[in-house]
Motif scaffolding. Structure first.
Motif, mmCIF file in Angstrom:
data_model
loop_
_atom_site.group_PDB
_atom_site.id
_atom_site.type_symbol
_atom_site.label_atom_id
_atom_site.label_comp_id
_atom_site.label_asym_id
_atom_site.label_seq_id
_atom_site.Cartn_x
_atom_site.Cartn_y
_atom_site.Cartn_z
ATOM 1 N N ILE A 166 0.809 -1.164 0.373
ATOM 2 C CA ILE A 166 0.236 -0.051 0.059
ATOM 3 C C ILE A 166 0.837 1.055 -0.602
ATOM 4 C CG2 ILE A 166 -1.206 1.363 1.414
ATOM 5 C CD1 ILE A 166 -2.678 -1.488 2.218
ATOM 6 N N SER A 167 0.640 2.398 -0.655
ATOM 7 C CA SER A 167 1.813 2.707 -1.312
ATOM 8 C C SER A 167 1.294 4.693 -0.339
ATOM 9 C CB SER A 167 1.746 3.408 -2.325
ATOM 10 O OG SER A 167 0.392 4.438 -2.609
ATOM 11 N N GLN A 168 2.312 4.907 0.129
ATOM 12 C CA GLN A 168 2.334 6.581 0.645
ATOM 13 C C GLN A 168 1.407 7.016 0.260
ATOM 14 O OE1 GLN A 168 5.792 9.178 1.411
ATOM 15 N NE2 GLN A 168 4.799 10.223 2.019
ATOM 16 N N LYS A 169 1.216 7.442 -1.255
ATOM 17 C CA LYS A 169 0.160 8.242 -2.139
ATOM 18 C C LYS A 169 -1.407 8.048 -1.601
ATOM 19 C CE LYS A 169 -0.076 11.281 -5.561
ATOM 20 N NZ LYS A 169 0.421 12.045 -4.946
ATOM 21 N N THR A 170 -1.449 6.577 -1.635
ATOM 22 C CA THR A 170 -2.552 6.090 -0.909
ATOM 23 C C THR A 170 -3.016 5.924 -0.010
ATOM 24 O OG1 THR A 170 -2.558 4.092 -2.853
ATOM 25 C CG2 THR A 170 -3.963 3.835 -0.495
ATOM 26 N N LEU A 171 -2.092 6.032 1.215
ATOM 27 C CA LEU A 171 -2.494 5.998 2.805
ATOM 28 C C LEU A 171 -2.500 8.190 2.920
ATOM 29 C CD1 LEU A 171 -0.155 4.107 4.378
ATOM 30 C CD2 LEU A 171 -2.600 3.893 4.314
ATOM 31 N N GLU A 172 -1.978 8.675 1.851
ATOM 32 C CA GLU A 172 -2.161 10.201 1.846
ATOM 33 C C GLU A 172 -3.754 10.482 1.610
ATOM 34 O OE1 GLU A 172 2.643 11.296 1.069
ATOM 35 O OE2 GLU A 172 1.048 11.407 -0.218
ATOM 36 N N PHE A 173 -4.404 9.533 0.525
ATOM 37 C CA PHE A 173 -5.583 9.819 0.425
ATOM 38 C C PHE A 173 -6.527 9.471 1.262
ATOM 39 C CE2 PHE A 173 -3.265 11.925 -3.794
ATOM 40 C CZ PHE A 173 -4.028 12.891 -3.386
ATOM 41 N N HIS A 174 -6.048 8.096 1.417
ATOM 42 C CA HIS A 174 -7.455 7.189 1.629
ATOM 43 C C HIS A 174 -7.607 7.630 3.561
ATOM 44 C CE1 HIS A 174 -8.657 2.572 2.690
ATOM 45 N NE2 HIS A 174 -9.977 3.940 3.260
ATOM 46 N N TYR A 175 -6.568 7.998 3.797
ATOM 47 C CA TYR A 175 -6.307 8.054 5.435
ATOM 48 C C TYR A 175 -6.740 9.967 5.814
ATOM 49 C CZ TYR A 175 -3.939 8.940 10.353
ATOM 50 O OH TYR A 175 -3.311 9.508 10.836
ATOM 51 N N GLY A 176 -5.601 10.206 4.447
ATOM 52 C CA GLY A 176 -4.991 12.020 5.389
ATOM 53 C C GLY A 176 -7.012 12.616 4.479
ATOM 54 N N LYS A 177 -6.920 12.076 3.369
ATOM 55 C CA LYS A 177 -8.467 12.927 2.499
ATOM 56 C C LYS A 177 -9.422 12.262 2.735
ATOM 57 C CE LYS A 177 -5.021 15.053 -0.277
ATOM 58 N NZ LYS A 177 -5.226 16.184 0.702
ATOM 59 N N HIS A 178 -9.508 10.518 2.594
ATOM 60 C CA HIS A 178 -11.323 10.353 2.786
ATOM 61 C C HIS A 178 -11.333 10.008 4.893
ATOM 62 C CE1 HIS A 178 -11.410 8.947 -1.456
ATOM 63 N NE2 HIS A 178 -10.591 9.632 -1.624
ATOM 64 N N HIS A 179 -10.483 9.484 5.056
ATOM 65 C CA HIS A 179 -10.982 8.712 5.923
ATOM 66 C C HIS A 179 -10.923 10.432 7.145
ATOM 67 C CE1 HIS A 179 -9.619 6.632 10.860
ATOM 68 N NE2 HIS A 179 -11.132 6.980 10.374
#
Length: 193
Positions: A19-32
């Motif tokens: 799971i990439s940093q970019k995915t976590l930036e969006f998934h965790y940092g923005k969506h969540h």
């Protein structure tokens, strides 16, 4: 009660290459974060203003439920991931998986199938029913097993925002990667609690 974005127990780049940093930036940092912000705004002045997240998931409807359940689901998902995860569980959880599914591989296959065959967006879950038996469930959108009296112990997010930046539309590849980042210690604690 104000709900807050929980601090991850790992750095944003530590789940790579699965799971990439970019995915976590969006998934965790923005969506969540957006679900949490929406929930906090929606519960002001309602019966859920001081309710726990579990109570919100079990008892609310509409926008409060959708944002409350997505807050719960994402928190539950992210806290059960870790760098260099995967492998197999140990102890009582492993015994229960073997008793229910026959083998760990059979459990993996059934859980992966639940995630792969869920139409649209939602979640695959490993949960415990009222009789203490392990079950695999799938829920659409913000669905959560708590609503039906089950105790969730593991979830896999199969909304496209969980994997699209990494695997595009290849949900099966994301599911394959998921097995490499599961924190079985957390899942075991949930099972034994």
């Amino acid at each position: 009660m104000e709900h807050k974005l929980p601090v991850l127990p790992y750095k944003l780049n530590e789940l790579e290459p699965y799971i990439s940093q970019k995915t976590l930036e969006f998934h965790y940092g923005k969506h969540h974060q957006a679900y949490i912000n929406n929930l906090n705004n929606l519960i002001k002045g309602t019966a859920f203003e001081n309710a726990s997240l579990d109570d919100i998931v079990k008892n609310s409807e509409g926008g409060i439920f959708n944002n409350g359940a997505q807050t719960y689901n994402h928190t539950f998902y992210f806290e059960a991931l870790k760098p260099n995860g995967g492998g197999e569980p140990k102890g009582k959880l492993k015994e229960a998986l073997l008793s229910t599914f026959g083998s760990f591989e059979a459990f993996k296959d059934e859980f992966a199938k639940a995630g792969a065959t869920l139409f649209g967006s939602g979640w695959a879950w490993l949960a415990i029913d009222a009789g203490g038996k392990l079950v695999i469930m799938k829920t659409s959108n913000a669905g959560n097993p708590l609503r039906d009296g089950f105790k969730p112990i593991l979830t896999m997010d199969v909304w496209e925002h969980a994997y699209y930046l990494d695997t595009q539309n290849a949900r099966p590849k994301y599911i394959e990667n998921f097995w490499n980042v599961i924190n079985w210690d957390i899942v075991e604690k949930r099972f034994e609690a």
